[in-house]
Design an enzyme around this catalytic site. Structure first.
Site, PDB file in Angstrom:
ATOM      1  N   GLU A  52       0.871  -1.170   0.000  1.00 22.82           N
ATOM      2  CA  GLU A  52       0.000   0.000   0.000  1.00 22.82           C
ATOM      3  C   GLU A  52       0.907   1.217   0.000  1.00 22.82           C
ATOM      4  O   GLU A  52       1.812   1.308   0.824  1.00 22.82           O
ATOM      5  CB  GLU A  52      -0.876   0.048   1.256  1.00 22.82           C
ATOM      6  CG  GLU A  52      -2.026  -0.906   1.251  1.00 22.82           C
ATOM      7  CD  GLU A  52      -2.926  -0.736   2.486  1.00 22.82           C
ATOM      8  OE1 GLU A  52      -2.597   0.063   3.404  1.00 22.82           O
ATOM      9  OE2 GLU A  52      -3.946  -1.425   2.525  1.00 22.82           O
ATOM     10  N   GLN A 112      -4.601  16.347  -5.710  1.00 17.84           N
ATOM     11  CA  GLN A 112      -3.947  16.226  -7.013  1.00 17.84           C
ATOM     12  C   GLN A 112      -2.772  15.267  -6.894  1.00 17.84           C
ATOM     13  O   GLN A 112      -2.045  15.293  -5.902  1.00 17.84           O
ATOM     14  CB  GLN A 112      -3.467  17.622  -7.451  1.00 17.84           C
ATOM     15  CG  GLN A 112      -2.808  17.694  -8.795  1.00 17.84           C
ATOM     16  CD  GLN A 112      -2.446  19.146  -9.148  1.00 17.84           C
ATOM     17  OE1 GLN A 112      -3.174  20.074  -8.842  1.00 17.84           O
ATOM     18  NE2 GLN A 112      -1.315  19.327  -9.796  1.00 17.84           N
ATOM     19  N   ASP A 113      -2.592  14.418  -7.903  1.00 19.03           N
ATOM     20  CA  ASP A 113      -1.424  13.544  -7.999  1.00 19.03           C
ATOM     21  C   ASP A 113      -0.593  14.003  -9.191  1.00 19.03           C
ATOM     22  O   ASP A 113      -1.148  14.340 -10.249  1.00 19.03           O
ATOM     23  CB  ASP A 113      -1.838  12.087  -8.223  1.00 19.03           C
ATOM     24  CG  ASP A 113      -2.220  11.371  -6.952  1.00 19.03           C
ATOM     25  OD1 ASP A 113      -2.345  12.021  -5.900  1.00 19.03           O
ATOM     26  OD2 ASP A 113      -2.413  10.142  -7.006  1.00 19.03           O
ATOM     27  N   ARG A 142      15.370  19.591  -9.393  1.00 21.01           N
ATOM     28  CA  ARG A 142      14.112  20.340  -9.438  1.00 21.01           C
ATOM     29  C   ARG A 142      13.893  20.937  -8.054  1.00 21.01           C
ATOM     30  O   ARG A 142      13.734  20.219  -7.085  1.00 21.01           O
ATOM     31  CB  ARG A 142      12.952  19.422  -9.827  1.00 21.01           C
ATOM     32  CG  ARG A 142      13.089  18.845 -11.239  1.00 21.01           C
ATOM     33  CD  ARG A 142      11.890  17.962 -11.565  1.00 21.01           C
ATOM     34  NE  ARG A 142      12.033  17.292 -12.837  1.00 21.01           N
ATOM     35  CZ  ARG A 142      11.510  17.728 -13.989  1.00 21.01           C
ATOM     36  NH1 ARG A 142      10.813  18.838 -14.019  1.00 21.01           N
ATOM     37  NH2 ARG A 142      11.688  17.044 -15.100  1.00 21.01           N
ATOM     38  N   HIS A 167      11.219  24.497  -4.557  1.00 21.55           N
ATOM     39  CA  HIS A 167       9.951  25.137  -4.891  1.00 21.55           C
ATOM     40  C   HIS A 167       8.990  25.172  -3.712  1.00 21.55           C
ATOM     41  O   HIS A 167       9.014  24.289  -2.861  1.00 21.55           O
ATOM     42  CB  HIS A 167       9.245  24.368  -6.015  1.00 21.55           C
ATOM     43  CG  HIS A 167      10.064  24.208  -7.239  1.00 21.55           C
ATOM     44  ND1 HIS A 167       9.898  23.147  -8.095  1.00 21.55           N
ATOM     45  CD2 HIS A 167      11.064  24.956  -7.776  1.00 21.55           C
ATOM     46  CE1 HIS A 167      10.746  23.250  -9.107  1.00 21.55           C
ATOM     47  NE2 HIS A 167      11.470  24.339  -8.928  1.00 21.55           N
ATOM     48  N   LYS A 210       2.852  17.903   0.759  1.00 19.46           N
ATOM     49  CA  LYS A 210       3.185  16.917  -0.271  1.00 19.46           C
ATOM     50  C   LYS A 210       3.517  15.576   0.360  1.00 19.46           C
ATOM     51  O   LYS A 210       4.145  15.518   1.418  1.00 19.46           O
ATOM     52  CB  LYS A 210       4.397  17.368  -1.095  1.00 19.46           C
ATOM     53  CG  LYS A 210       4.193  18.640  -1.869  1.00 19.46           C
ATOM     54  CD  LYS A 210       5.452  19.029  -2.621  1.00 19.46           C
ATOM     55  CE  LYS A 210       5.226  20.302  -3.421  1.00 19.46           C
ATOM     56  NZ  LYS A 210       6.457  20.692  -4.136  1.00 19.46           N
ATOM     57  N   HIS A 244      10.617  22.585  -1.319  1.00 18.07           N
ATOM     58  CA  HIS A 244      10.901  21.187  -1.642  1.00 18.07           C
ATOM     59  C   HIS A 244      11.703  21.105  -2.940  1.00 18.07           C
ATOM     60  O   HIS A 244      11.479  21.879  -3.870  1.00 18.07           O
ATOM     61  CB  HIS A 244       9.589  20.412  -1.806  1.00 18.07           C
ATOM     62  CG  HIS A 244       9.785  19.036  -2.337  1.00 18.07           C
ATOM     63  ND1 HIS A 244       9.473  18.673  -3.622  1.00 18.07           N
ATOM     64  CD2 HIS A 244      10.294  17.931  -1.747  1.00 18.07           C
ATOM     65  CE1 HIS A 244       9.761  17.399  -3.799  1.00 18.07           C
ATOM     66  NE2 HIS A 244      10.269  16.929  -2.679  1.00 18.07           N
ATOM     67  N   TYR A 300       3.978  12.253  -6.658  1.00 19.50           N
ATOM     68  CA  TYR A 300       3.614  12.913  -5.407  1.00 19.50           C
ATOM     69  C   TYR A 300       2.170  13.379  -5.399  1.00 19.50           C
ATOM     70  O   TYR A 300       1.579  13.653  -6.429  1.00 19.50           O
ATOM     71  CB  TYR A 300       4.556  14.060  -5.086  1.00 19.50           C
ATOM     72  CG  TYR A 300       4.652  15.164  -6.128  1.00 19.50           C
ATOM     73  CD1 TYR A 300       4.052  16.396  -5.901  1.00 19.50           C
ATOM     74  CD2 TYR A 300       5.373  14.981  -7.295  1.00 19.50           C
ATOM     75  CE1 TYR A 300       4.157  17.421  -6.828  1.00 19.50           C
ATOM     76  CE2 TYR A 300       5.484  15.993  -8.222  1.00 19.50           C
ATOM     77  CZ  TYR A 300       4.881  17.213  -7.994  1.00 19.50           C
ATOM     78  OH  TYR A 300       4.988  18.229  -8.912  1.00 19.50           O
ATOM     79  N   GLU A 337       3.751  30.568  -7.150  1.00 16.04           N
ATOM     80  CA  GLU A 337       4.960  29.738  -7.130  1.00 16.04           C
ATOM     81  C   GLU A 337       6.208  30.567  -6.820  1.00 16.04           C
ATOM     82  O   GLU A 337       6.381  31.663  -7.326  1.00 16.04           O
ATOM     83  CB  GLU A 337       5.130  29.046  -8.474  1.00 16.04           C
ATOM     84  CG  GLU A 337       6.266  28.059  -8.484  1.00 16.04           C
ATOM     85  CD  GLU A 337       6.303  27.259  -9.760  1.00 16.04           C
ATOM     86  OE1 GLU A 337       6.480  26.041  -9.651  1.00 16.04           O
ATOM     87  OE2 GLU A 337       6.166  27.843 -10.839  1.00 16.04           O
ATOM     88  N   LYS A 381      14.014  28.704 -14.256  1.00 17.20           N
ATOM     89  CA  LYS A 381      13.317  29.071 -13.017  1.00 17.20           C
ATOM     90  C   LYS A 381      14.163  28.710 -11.803  1.00 17.20           C
ATOM     91  O   LYS A 381      14.307  29.507 -10.877  1.00 17.20           O
ATOM     92  CB  LYS A 381      11.962  28.357 -12.947  1.00 17.20           C
ATOM     93  CG  LYS A 381      11.232  28.549 -11.629  1.00 17.20           C
ATOM     94  CD  LYS A 381       9.894  27.857 -11.604  1.00 17.20           C
ATOM     95  CE  LYS A 381      10.078  26.371 -11.460  1.00 17.20           C
ATOM     96  NZ  LYS A 381       8.828  25.637 -11.316  1.00 17.20           N
ATOM     97  N   ASP A 382      14.748  27.513 -11.800  1.00 12.63           N
ATOM     98  CA  ASP A 382      15.542  27.084 -10.648  1.00 12.63           C
ATOM     99  C   ASP A 382      16.865  27.841 -10.556  1.00 12.63           C
ATOM    100  O   ASP A 382      17.336  28.132  -9.460  1.00 12.63           O
ATOM    101  CB  ASP A 382      15.758  25.581 -10.687  1.00 12.63           C
ATOM    102  CG  ASP A 382      14.458  24.822 -10.492  1.00 12.63           C
ATOM    103  OD1 ASP A 382      13.497  25.401  -9.958  1.00 12.63           O
ATOM    104  OD2 ASP A 382      14.389  23.648 -10.889  1.00 12.63           O
TER     105      ASP A 382
END
Length: 183
Positions: free
Chosen positions: A28, A47-48, A59, A62, A72, A119, A132, A143, A169-170
């Site tokens: 599970e 949301q997944d 990444r 954020h 998350k 994260h 996630y 964001e 962006k990063d």
């Protein structure tokens, strides 16, 4: 599922019970009643998401500010990453500290990150499939991104910067000192 507290209040490592035999395995990955009992509170995921990245892709870091903030529950389906959560809660005794956990398809660990954290993750295998759940929908106008290499955070990324791949962006993330904190 085992719920392991980390050095930062509210962040948990989850270790599933895996049942295997000659056919493969079963586990599970999430069950609401067990999850809420394990972390001691209710979280409603809405949301997944899933991404695939190659070695050296970083990444993050954020987060979404204000009412768009997200909790998350993250895991790696295949491959391996170093997953990092940075505490941005203004009144927290661990403000600016981070938790770094290896997540992989092999160890099947998950990390729960409550609201109030930045994260990010770095792929350390040839490629990784990252999945996630979030408790708030993506809101691009809210964001934010913090520099992954901010010296104040001192995150020990296991791949040299020269071997990393980052988005514009990063690369344009703000220093931790300029980050929008959570009350």
């Amino acid at each position: 599922m085992d719920y392991i507290k980390t050095c930062i209040e509210g962040v948990f490592v989850l270790e599933p019970k895996v049942f295997g035999d000659e056919r493969g395995y079963f586990m599970e990955t999430w069950r609401r009643d067990d999850f809420e009992r394990g972390i001691g509170r209710s979280v409603v995921f809405v949301q997944d998401n899933e991404s695939m990245s190659s070695r050296g892709v970083l990444r993050g870091l954020h987060y979404q500010r204000g009412l768009a903030s997200q909790a998350k529950l993250v895991r790696v389906v295949s491959g391996c990453v170093l997953d990092v959560a940075v505490d941005l809660r203004r009144s927290s005794p661990t403000l600016g500290r981070h938790v770094a956990v290896e997540l992989s398809g092999r160890n099947r660990r998950q990390l729960f990150i409550p609201r109030g954290f930045a994260h990010g993750f770095l792929v350390v295998s040839d490629e990784a499939v990252f999945a996630y759940k979030v408790d708030n929908a993506y809101a691009p106008e809210a964001e934010c991104s913090i520099r992954f290499d901010d010296p104040r955070l001192a995150i020990p990324w296991p791949i040299p910067r020269a071997e990393m791949t980052l988005s514009k962006k990063d690369l344009g993330g703000v220093p931790f000192a300029e980050a929008a904190l959570f009350d």
